[in-house]
Design a protein around this motif. Structure first.
Motif, short mmCIF file in Angstrom:
data_model
loop_
_atom_site.label_atom_id
_atom_site.label_comp_id
_atom_site.label_asym_id
_atom_site.label_seq_id
_atom_site.Cartn_x
_atom_site.Cartn_y
_atom_site.Cartn_z
N ILE A 1 0.81 -1.15 0.07
CA ILE A 1 0.02 0.17 0.01
C ILE A 1 0.95 1.06 0.09
O ILE A 1 1.76 1.28 0.79
N ARG A 2 0.63 2.12 -1.03
CA ARG A 2 1.41 3.24 -1.00
C ARG A 2 0.70 4.39 -0.38
O ARG A 2 -0.37 4.72 -0.69
N PRO B 1 -0.44 -5.62 5.81
CA PRO B 1 0.14 -4.45 4.83
C PRO B 1 1.62 -4.21 4.97
O PRO B 1 2.25 -4.56 5.99
N VAL B 2 2.16 -3.77 3.90
CA VAL B 2 3.44 -3.35 3.49
C VAL B 2 3.52 -1.98 3.17
O VAL B 2 2.72 -1.85 2.11
N GLU C 1 3.43 2.46 16.46
CA GLU C 1 2.15 1.69 15.94
C GLU C 1 2.57 0.67 15.06
O GLU C 1 2.29 -0.41 14.96
N LEU C 2 3.64 0.95 14.22
CA LEU C 2 4.09 0.05 13.04
C LEU C 2 4.61 -1.15 13.45
O LEU C 2 4.50 -2.17 12.89
N ALA C 3 5.76 -0.65 14.43
CA ALA C 3 6.52 -1.83 15.20
C ALA C 3 5.53 -2.74 15.98
O ALA C 3 5.57 -3.80 15.77
N GLN C 4 4.50 -2.26 16.69
CA GLN C 4 3.55 -3.08 17.48
C GLN C 4 2.89 -3.93 16.55
O GLN C 4 2.51 -5.04 16.90
N VAL D 1 8.10 -1.33 6.31
CA VAL D 1 7.96 0.08 5.66
C VAL D 1 9.15 -0.09 4.48
O VAL D 1 10.21 -0.36 4.97
N ILE D 2 8.77 0.24 3.30
CA ILE D 2 9.66 0.43 2.29
C ILE D 2 9.81 1.94 2.07
O ILE D 2 8.85 2.66 1.55
#
Length: 409
Positions: A228-229, A250-251, A264-267, A272-273
């Motif tokens: 997802i961009r 998601p990525v 939040e992303l780590a949890q 993330v690219i």
């Protein structure tokens, strides 16, 4: 008789030019991407790495690296390599398909093995790429491709690693009417996506198979990652809420301000690219180096980060430069190398065979005369699955052509 002699001559030539199946690469600085660099050797047996060691190399067919630096092949996790040749020519752009719902399309089928941009990226040490479609709401499935080989079949590592989803743009409109229109469009797009995912989840097959629902089903069930961009904090927030609701994996492909969501992303274990490291201008309230420091900020919060230039085919050659710049703004040498080797391999789901120099993994390696993360040192040799690769490319050919012309004049 003549045919027999001709056949024997061909066989003798093939045998004389074949590369030995087992070789020892020694007298080099080994960057494994799992530990700090050291002086040592790598034993390659066929397509795989047999052993990585320090000290004196074992006996056998030795290849002297002459003090050069050996790295795992670099990986660009999000690119249009092989799908786009010239951005300004529509006939050479195969990254986008007509229609809004194309989950059954796989990027590998449109991959052009003879692309000049593929050879340019390869000569800069980029040997594997996540090749992903875009342009539709649900654009299709991305493929993991080797950047060497005769055909797209030879070059395919993973036929379908992700589903490419173009998230609706969320901006701040000063005009109330325009803001209302934008929210209406966003609502329509999300309704379309949600409806498609619900249909795919309930799809159980029939006499007349629906290839779109069959392709979409594993992503809707959360079994495969969805690419997802996102561009703004509002989009990131809406994606997090949507993925929690839909229970999908998601990525995120993101740029500025993504570090605000690091915890939040780590949890949620969302990788993330990180893109646009070179071409993001800071706002009036941001530090001049805000976007350079973001990879470190994300990794300090425990987020899995890979660096990718921009998703454009002609930028793939800059992968090594991205890691070097991120290192200059806080990442350690090992962390910077991992953002373009082991981390993208983990995101693409190929870290069991690519992304680092370890026994049992594929011998896809790059040799550089100096520090690969610096601009000046040249990539001198590369091996793909144990076979030495041709590093010539269109740009080198043009350089030699005009150099000879200047010398002659």
């Amino acid at each position: 008789m003549i045919l027999r002699i001709f056949f024997l001559v061909l066989m003798s030539v093939a045998i004389s030019t074949a590369q030995p199946s087992r070789k020892i690469l020694y007298n080099g600085v080994i960057h494994t991407a799992t530990e700090e660099a050291f002086s040592g050797y790598v034993v390659v047996n066929g397509e795989t790495i047999e052993k990585v060691g320090r000290g004196a190399p074992p006996e056998g067919n030795r290849v002297d690296l002459q003090g050069a630096h050996l790295y795992p092949g670099l990986i660009d996790a999000d690119s249009a390599l092989g799908l786009v040749e010239v951005e300004s020519l529509r006939a050479t752009r195969d990254q986008t398909e007509v229609g809004s719902l194309n989950p059954n399309l796989e990027a590998r089928y449109a991959f052009r093995a003879e692309s000049d941009l593929v050879s340019v990226a390869r000569s800069q040490g980029v040997l594997v790429s996540g090749v992903n479609p875009l342009g539709s709401v649900i654009s299709g499935q991305g493929s993991v491709m080797r950047l060497w080989g005769w055909t797209w079949e030879d070059m395919t590592v993973v036929p379908a690693w992700t589903l490419s989803l173009d998230w609706p743009r969320v901006t701040v409109k000063p005009d109330a009417k325009k803001a209302e229109e934008e929210l209406e469009e966003i609502g329509k797009s999300l309704f379309f996506v949600n409806d498609a995912f619900e249909e795919a989840r309930s799809y159980i097959g029939s006499e007349v198979e629906d290839v779109k629902w069959r392709a979409l089903k594993p992503y809707a069930q959360g079994k495969r990652p969805i690419l997802i961009r996102v561009q703004t904090p509002a989009e990131v927030r809406s994606v997090l809420e949507w993925t929690d609701k839909m229970k999908v994996k998601p990525v995120l492909v993101a740029g500025r301000q993504i570090d605000e969501f690091g915890t939040e992303l780590a949890q949620r274990k969302i990788p993330v690219i990180y893109q646009f490291l070179f071409n993001q201008n800071p706002t009036r309230i941001e530090r001049y180096d805000e976007h350079y420091r973001t990879p470190k900020a994300l990794m300090d919060q425990g987020v899995l980060v890979a660096l990718s230039p921009s998703g454009l085919a002609f930028d793939a050659r800059e992968v090594r430069d991205l890691a070097g710049r991120a290192r200059a703004f806080g990442l350690t040498e090992l962390q910077a190398l991992q953002t373009v080797t082991l981390n993208p391999a983990r995101i693409l789901g190929v870290d069991d065979r690519l992304g680092s120099i370890e026994a049992g993994k594929e011998a896809t390696l790059v040799l550089c005369e100096g520090d690969l993360l610096e601009v000046a040192p040249k990539v001198t040799r590369a091996w793909g699955a144990g076979v030495e690769l041709d590093l010539s490319d269109r740009q080198k050919e043009l350089y030699q052509k005009y150099r000879k012309h200047l010398i002659r004049d």
